[in-house]
Design a protein around this motif. Sequence first.
Motif, mmCIF file in Angstrom:
data_model
loop_
_atom_site.group_PDB
_atom_site.id
_atom_site.type_symbol
_atom_site.label_atom_id
_atom_site.label_comp_id
_atom_site.label_asym_id
_atom_site.label_seq_id
_atom_site.Cartn_x
_atom_site.Cartn_y
_atom_site.Cartn_z
ATOM 1 N N CYS A 52 -6.178 2.025 -5.309
ATOM 2 C CA CYS A 52 -5.285 1.972 -6.537
ATOM 3 C C CYS A 52 -5.164 0.405 -6.726
ATOM 4 C CB CYS A 52 -3.853 2.399 -6.090
ATOM 5 S SG CYS A 52 -3.235 1.432 -4.529
ATOM 6 N N CYS A 111 0.669 -1.389 -0.006
ATOM 7 C CA CYS A 111 -0.103 -0.017 0.166
ATOM 8 C C CYS A 111 0.778 1.183 -0.139
ATOM 9 C CB CYS A 111 -0.915 -0.050 1.193
ATOM 10 S SG CYS A 111 -2.037 1.539 1.056
ATOM 11 N N CYS A 143 -2.927 -3.511 -3.168
ATOM 12 C CA CYS A 143 -3.250 -4.409 -1.939
ATOM 13 C C CYS A 143 -3.941 -5.609 -2.492
ATOM 14 C CB CYS A 143 -3.688 -3.791 -0.816
ATOM 15 S SG CYS A 143 -5.319 -3.357 -1.227
HETATM 16 S S1 SF4 Z 1 -6.378 0.085 -2.729
HETATM 17 FE FE1 SF4 Z 1 -5.132 -0.969 -1.230
HETATM 18 S S2 SF4 Z 1 -3.021 -0.412 -1.661
HETATM 19 FE FE2 SF4 Z 1 -4.415 1.065 -2.772
HETATM 20 S S3 SF4 Z 1 -4.438 2.784 -1.294
HETATM 21 FE FE3 SF4 Z 1 -6.150 1.423 -0.826
HETATM 22 S S4 SF4 Z 1 -5.533 0.004 0.964
HETATM 23 FE FE4 SF4 Z 1 -3.696 1.169 -0.023
#
Ligand code: SF4
Length: 300
Positions: free
Chosen positions: A85, A62, A88
């Motif tokens: 995004c 992340c 994760c």
């Molecule tokens: S989608 Fe997952 S990796 Fe991306 S900002 Fe959110 S928690 Fe973090």
Amino acid sequence: MNIFEIERYATEDGPGIRTVVFLKGCNLRCLWCQNPESHLSKPQIMYYQKQCAGCERCIQACPTGSVLRTTDFGYITNHETCIACGACVDACFYGARKIIGRQSTVEQILFEVLKDKPYFLESGGGVTFSGGEPLLQAQELARLAFLLKEQGIHTAIETAGHVPWETIEQVLPVIDLFYYDFKHIDSDQHQHFTAVPNALILSNMQKLSRLDVPLIVRIPVIPGVNDSAAVISRMFDFLINETQVKQVELLMYHRLGLAKYQGLGMHYGMGDAQNLSKDYGQRFADIGTSKGLQVSVGAK
Ligand code: SF4
Ligand code: SF4
């Protein structure tokens, strides 16, 4: 449009076989909401604790430090800082994370739902818009519903009605059936349990009921909120005395949304409240029937 699910072969949300488009974003916060993933319009990460191996690759992946390690709920997400995004999700080898919600164009959604057109035509079904609050995206919704109507497809909407009347007017010409939520007759109680007062909702319900539009009022029967003969009777009296509503569905509380709250790292406000049975609902339905309404206990 912000949507989070397209559900096929639904039979409880309008006539025939239906495809339900769930729109993301809601302006109420009902304590018992079954779709907490619908509250925010932006995409969110759902976490499935049973599938998690605790490898912490999500934390490492992340870029915003938004994956939180918690004792009770595992590796949940801080949705204030998450930018959706997907890093994760990609980093998780165990399928324990998923992005809920996406932006789709009206044409993309139309393309998806038209795949079910043969079922609609054969069963007298169609498309139902649910949420969230679909009317928060009224402009796009009206265009999508218009394109469906052009194809001869029946359209329905599930709404809580907490929007300006002009917003409802925008979709009126292209919606064939309204399911309209009625949660509490006391405005302060309504505010307490849903985060908004009920004046606008009741006023829109009155206006809608006076038009020649198929309308079914849905009352969610919720323990500790409105599940008393006195409160439900007052709600029925309002419908009889202040509106032209004839048809009512009672929807009995169930705890099916609990796992979603945990997966989103959200607090579930209903505590240990237990499911209510259809038999329990029938006693309230009988009150409405004795007053002259058509009341059923829904299967949802
Ligand atoms: S989608 Fe997952 S990796 Fe991306 S900002 Fe959110 S928690 Fe973090
Ligand atoms: S990457 Fe997946 S399996 Fe590993 S801790 Fe995160 S959610 Fe759990």
